[in-house]
Design a protein around this motif. Structure first.
Motif, PDB file in Angstrom:
ATOM      1  N   LEU A  64       0.827  -1.212   0.000  1.00 40.04           N
ATOM      2  CA  LEU A  64       0.000   0.000   0.000  1.00 40.04           C
ATOM      3  C   LEU A  64       0.858   1.257   0.000  1.00 40.04           C
ATOM      4  O   LEU A  64       1.898   1.296   0.644  1.00 40.04           O
ATOM      5  CB  LEU A  64      -0.896   0.017   1.241  1.00 40.04           C
ATOM      6  CG  LEU A  64      -2.069  -0.950   1.209  1.00 40.04           C
ATOM      7  CD1 LEU A  64      -2.925  -0.776   2.449  1.00 40.04           C
ATOM      8  CD2 LEU A  64      -2.918  -0.730  -0.027  1.00 40.04           C
ATOM      9  N   ILE A  68      -2.092   6.247   1.389  1.00 40.55           N
ATOM     10  CA  ILE A  68      -3.299   5.487   1.691  1.00 40.55           C
ATOM     11  C   ILE A  68      -3.265   4.991   3.135  1.00 40.55           C
ATOM     12  O   ILE A  68      -4.265   5.064   3.859  1.00 40.55           O
ATOM     13  CB  ILE A  68      -3.418   4.279   0.736  1.00 40.55           C
ATOM     14  CG1 ILE A  68      -3.688   4.749  -0.687  1.00 40.55           C
ATOM     15  CG2 ILE A  68      -4.504   3.321   1.190  1.00 40.55           C
ATOM     16  CD1 ILE A  68      -5.107   5.142  -0.928  1.00 40.55           C
ATOM     17  N   LEU A  72      -5.932   5.892   5.905  1.00 41.26           N
ATOM     18  CA  LEU A  72      -6.659   4.771   6.499  1.00 41.26           C
ATOM     19  C   LEU A  72      -6.581   4.821   8.016  1.00 41.26           C
ATOM     20  O   LEU A  72      -7.588   4.690   8.710  1.00 41.26           O
ATOM     21  CB  LEU A  72      -6.087   3.457   5.977  1.00 41.26           C
ATOM     22  CG  LEU A  72      -6.753   2.170   6.449  1.00 41.26           C
ATOM     23  CD1 LEU A  72      -8.194   2.137   5.991  1.00 41.26           C
ATOM     24  CD2 LEU A  72      -6.022   0.953   5.899  1.00 41.26           C
ATOM     25  N   GLY A  76      -9.664   6.463   9.520  1.00 36.45           N
ATOM     26  CA  GLY A  76     -10.436   5.237   9.659  1.00 36.45           C
ATOM     27  C   GLY A  76     -10.145   4.476  10.936  1.00 36.45           C
ATOM     28  O   GLY A  76     -10.915   4.512  11.898  1.00 36.45           O
TER      29      GLY A  76
ATOM     30  N   PHE B 185     -14.914   6.504   5.843  1.00 32.77           N
ATOM     31  CA  PHE B 185     -13.460   6.480   5.700  1.00 32.77           C
ATOM     32  C   PHE B 185     -12.901   5.063   5.616  1.00 32.77           C
ATOM     33  O   PHE B 185     -12.152   4.736   4.711  1.00 32.77           O
ATOM     34  CB  PHE B 185     -12.797   7.260   6.841  1.00 32.77           C
ATOM     35  CG  PHE B 185     -13.073   8.727   6.750  1.00 32.77           C
ATOM     36  CD1 PHE B 185     -12.410   9.501   5.817  1.00 32.77           C
ATOM     37  CD2 PHE B 185     -14.004   9.318   7.584  1.00 32.77           C
ATOM     38  CE1 PHE B 185     -12.656  10.853   5.706  1.00 32.77           C
ATOM     39  CE2 PHE B 185     -14.270  10.672   7.481  1.00 32.77           C
ATOM     40  CZ  PHE B 185     -13.590  11.440   6.547  1.00 32.77           C
ATOM     41  N   ASN B 186     -13.301   4.215   6.595  1.00 34.59           N
ATOM     42  CA  ASN B 186     -12.756   2.857   6.597  1.00 34.59           C
ATOM     43  C   ASN B 186     -13.088   2.124   5.309  1.00 34.59           C
ATOM     44  O   ASN B 186     -12.223   1.517   4.683  1.00 34.59           O
ATOM     45  CB  ASN B 186     -13.301   2.070   7.787  1.00 34.59           C
ATOM     46  CG  ASN B 186     -12.382   2.188   8.978  1.00 34.59           C
ATOM     47  OD1 ASN B 186     -11.164   2.194   8.814  1.00 34.59           O
ATOM     48  ND2 ASN B 186     -12.953   2.298  10.162  1.00 34.59           N
ATOM     49  N   PHE B 189     -11.084   3.626   2.208  1.00 37.89           N
ATOM     50  CA  PHE B 189      -9.646   3.404   2.153  1.00 37.89           C
ATOM     51  C   PHE B 189      -9.303   1.924   2.109  1.00 37.89           C
ATOM     52  O   PHE B 189      -8.297   1.537   1.517  1.00 37.89           O
ATOM     53  CB  PHE B 189      -8.941   4.136   3.304  1.00 37.89           C
ATOM     54  CG  PHE B 189      -9.038   5.627   3.163  1.00 37.89           C
ATOM     55  CD1 PHE B 189      -8.700   6.234   1.956  1.00 37.89           C
ATOM     56  CD2 PHE B 189      -9.482   6.412   4.196  1.00 37.89           C
ATOM     57  CE1 PHE B 189      -8.798   7.605   1.799  1.00 37.89           C
ATOM     58  CE2 PHE B 189      -9.592   7.787   4.051  1.00 37.89           C
ATOM     59  CZ  PHE B 189      -9.251   8.380   2.850  1.00 37.89           C
ATOM     60  N   PHE B 190     -10.144   1.079   2.730  1.00 38.04           N
ATOM     61  CA  PHE B 190      -9.896  -0.349   2.577  1.00 38.04           C
ATOM     62  C   PHE B 190     -10.119  -0.777   1.130  1.00 38.04           C
ATOM     63  O   PHE B 190      -9.349  -1.549   0.554  1.00 38.04           O
ATOM     64  CB  PHE B 190     -10.761  -1.182   3.532  1.00 38.04           C
ATOM     65  CG  PHE B 190     -10.065  -1.489   4.821  1.00 38.04           C
ATOM     66  CD1 PHE B 190      -8.923  -2.287   4.822  1.00 38.04           C
ATOM     67  CD2 PHE B 190     -10.523  -0.972   6.020  1.00 38.04           C
ATOM     68  CE1 PHE B 190      -8.248  -2.557   6.002  1.00 38.04           C
ATOM     69  CE2 PHE B 190      -9.852  -1.233   7.207  1.00 38.04           C
ATOM     70  CZ  PHE B 190      -8.727  -2.028   7.202  1.00 38.04           C
ATOM     71  N   VAL B 192      -9.913   1.059  -1.632  1.00 42.90           N
ATOM     72  CA  VAL B 192      -8.856   1.534  -2.523  1.00 42.90           C
ATOM     73  C   VAL B 192      -7.547   0.786  -2.214  1.00 42.90           C
ATOM     74  O   VAL B 192      -6.756   0.490  -3.110  1.00 42.90           O
ATOM     75  CB  VAL B 192      -8.690   3.062  -2.456  1.00 42.90           C
ATOM     76  CG1 VAL B 192      -8.001   3.491  -1.188  1.00 42.90           C
ATOM     77  CG2 VAL B 192      -7.897   3.566  -3.650  1.00 42.90           C
ATOM     78  N   GLY B 193      -7.389   0.417  -0.941  1.00 37.55           N
ATOM     79  CA  GLY B 193      -6.227  -0.391  -0.574  1.00 37.55           C
ATOM     80  C   GLY B 193      -6.213  -1.713  -1.314  1.00 37.55           C
ATOM     81  O   GLY B 193      -5.176  -2.160  -1.807  1.00 37.55           O
ATOM     82  N   ILE B 194      -7.399  -2.328  -1.414  1.00 39.73           N
ATOM     83  CA  ILE B 194      -7.473  -3.607  -2.130  1.00 39.73           C
ATOM     84  C   ILE B 194      -7.102  -3.417  -3.594  1.00 39.73           C
ATOM     85  O   ILE B 194      -6.386  -4.236  -4.179  1.00 39.73           O
ATOM     86  CB  ILE B 194      -8.887  -4.213  -1.972  1.00 39.73           C
ATOM     87  CG1 ILE B 194      -9.066  -4.678  -0.521  1.00 39.73           C
ATOM     88  CG2 ILE B 194      -9.096  -5.378  -2.926  1.00 39.73           C
ATOM     89  CD1 ILE B 194     -10.478  -5.013  -0.150  1.00 39.73           C
ATOM     90  N   TYR B 196      -5.041  -1.169  -4.823  1.00 41.30           N
ATOM     91  CA  TYR B 196      -3.586  -1.020  -4.899  1.00 41.30           C
ATOM     92  C   TYR B 196      -2.883  -2.361  -4.713  1.00 41.30           C
ATOM     93  O   TYR B 196      -1.944  -2.689  -5.436  1.00 41.30           O
ATOM     94  CB  TYR B 196      -3.073  -0.030  -3.849  1.00 41.30           C
ATOM     95  CG  TYR B 196      -3.105   1.413  -4.308  1.00 41.30           C
ATOM     96  CD1 TYR B 196      -2.227   1.857  -5.285  1.00 41.30           C
ATOM     97  CD2 TYR B 196      -3.993   2.315  -3.774  1.00 41.30           C
ATOM     98  CE1 TYR B 196      -2.246   3.171  -5.716  1.00 41.30           C
ATOM     99  CE2 TYR B 196      -4.029   3.634  -4.196  1.00 41.30           C
ATOM    100  CZ  TYR B 196      -3.149   4.053  -5.161  1.00 41.30           C
ATOM    101  OH  TYR B 196      -3.175   5.348  -5.586  1.00 41.30           O
TER     102      TYR B 196
END
Lengths: 226, 223
Positions: A64, A68, A72, A76, B185-186, B189-190, B192-194, B196
């Motif tokens: 990552l 990000i 996160l 988050g 948010f969680n 970003f999770f 978009v993390g996946i 990436y």
């Protein structure tokens, strides 16, 4: 020269930024070390589930982008856990967790490059496995890993600038604040770049000195510089 | 809004648009980064004193300066000198400048690892220096540089996220905008993390295949 008077006026503020940037970098390096070494040990000596768990951790944090991860954790994970930490703590934690993933791979290579016979020899002398790892393997592995490990410093230093995105008042953030107050753009950006480069190369000199100190004469701890 | 609707109706289309921009950034950067990196490496290895010092200076500057700062210089700094670049262009230029500095280190290491005798032999056969570099040294060196270069390519995918900081709405930007607007948010970003992680994992696999494809049996490319 206008830039000189601006730099003089804002010098203390920039110096504070340098301190925070170095603080971020050093705490992330330390956290990465404290976490990276156990991760490496787990990956070499752990049972199969431990090894796969660590592999997932490393895959996640290496795969990552820093930005990000910062978003996160800042927006988050930390708020969801009800933790109200400062941006600095979150930035250092994220950089440290990420650094641990990278450092674990450096230490793993170091551990694996210690000849297997040494473990056998230690066991045959009556040491337990843990004693052998602690007293025989780790002291050598760390020295072998040192050159690779030092390269984490410039990585983290330049990465720490990304903490601007979550509002840590480090060098990058303070630079853009000064830019927006003084309306001088280029000279201040260039000054900031030169500070980063000086921190980078100055820090590396200190680290190379430390490498020489820890080296054992005749023991091939010094590897080729990349 | 429930998370499922958010993910399928809002986030997925946004991320798709962002993905296209991210891929465009990477695809436009990589070839020029490689070209400039090769030039820098050759300049440092074979150039005269002035050229090799200039190339080393370039590398010191662009490796030491954080990429984010470089992007700021290009996007917010250059207009004060009368040169205004669109955000996307500024991002690509910044990535090329940074990518080339790192690439050149790998290429230079590989070029230096080719035995001196090969250059002597090529010249003894009547090749000029430039011909020898082009036809003898580089084809071998580039193969040796592949592991490092592919690592750098994967880094490029990741640091392309910094383009968001100068207003390019790529993957990270798309996620951030959706996250802020819908306060998810969680999830954002999770997700978009996946994306990436998938990009990076696929690329790792692909460059591994490429390495095998271009390997010459017996030349010891595989480390």
């Amino acid at each position: 020269m206008e830039i000189l008077s601006v730099l003089l006026e804002w010098g203390p503020y920039l110096l504070g930024g340098i301190a925070i940037t170095l603080g971020l970098t050093i705490s992330a390096l330390a956290l990465g070390f404290c976490l990276g070494l156990p991760l490496a040990l787990g990956q070499v000596y752990g049972s199969r589930p431990v090894r796969s768990l660590i592999a997932v951790y490393v895959w996640f944090f290496r795969g990552l982008p820093t930005l990000i991860l910062l978003f996160l954790f800042y927006f988050g994970v930390f708020p969801a856990l009800g933790l109200d930490f400062s941006a600095f703590v979150i930035g250092a934690t994220v950089l440290g967790l990420r650094g641990a993933a990278y450092q674990s791979q450096i230490f793993r290579a170091g551990i694996q490059s210690v000849a297997e016979g040494q473990m056998t020899a230690a066991l045959s002398l009556g040491m337990t496995r843990w004693e052998a790892v602690q007293c025989i393997i780790i002291p050598q592995a760390l020295r072998i890993s040192l050159p690779g490990w030092s390269n984490e410093y410039p990585e983290l230093l330049t990465d720490s600038a990304v903490c601007y995105a979550i509002g840590v008042a480090e060098l990058m953030t303070r630079t853009s604040q000064i830019v927006s107050v003084t309306y001088m753009t280029m000279p201040i950006y260039i000054a900031c770049a030169l500070i980063f480069i000086a921190l980078n190369y100055g820090g590396m000199r200190v680290i190379r000195k430390a490498e020489e100190r820890f080296a054992i004469p005749g023991f091939g701890g010094k590897a080729v510089q990349p | 809004m429930d998370p499922i609707t958010f993910l399928t109706q809002i986030l997925a289309p946004a991320l798709w648009k962002g993905l296209i921009v991210t891929v465009a950034l990477v695809v436009l950067t990589a070839p020029f980064g490689l070209l400039l990196g090769t030039g820098l490496a050759l300049g440092r290895q074979y150039g005269g004193r002035a050229l090799s010092t200039a190339c080393s200076g370039y590398i010191v500057f662009f490796k030491g300066c954080p990429l984010l700062l470089l992007l700021f210089i290009l996007y917010f700094g250059l207009p004060s000198l009368g040169l205004t670049l669109p955000a996307f262009t500024a991002a690509v230029i910044g990535f090329i400048l940074c990518n080339a500095a790192y690439n050149s280190e790998y290429i230079q290491g590989a070029v230096a690892s080719i035995k001196d005798g090969q250059m002597t032999a090529a010249q003894a056969l009547g090749m000029t220096r430039a011909q020898a570099i082009k036809s003898i040294i580089l084809p071998q060196a580039m193969r040796r540089a592949i592991p490092g270069l592919s690592n750098e390519f994967i880094y490029l995918i990741k640091y392309s996220s910094l383009a968001y900081m100068i207003t390019v709405v790529e993957l990270t930007g798309a996620a951030k905008i959706a996250a802020t607007r819908y306060f998810m948010f969680n999830e954002s970003f999770f997700a978009v993390g996946i994306v990436y992680l998938a990009l990076v994992t696929l690329t790792t696999y692909a460059v591994g295949r490429l390495e095998q494809r271009v390997a010459i049996p017996g030349m010891g490319v595989k480390t």
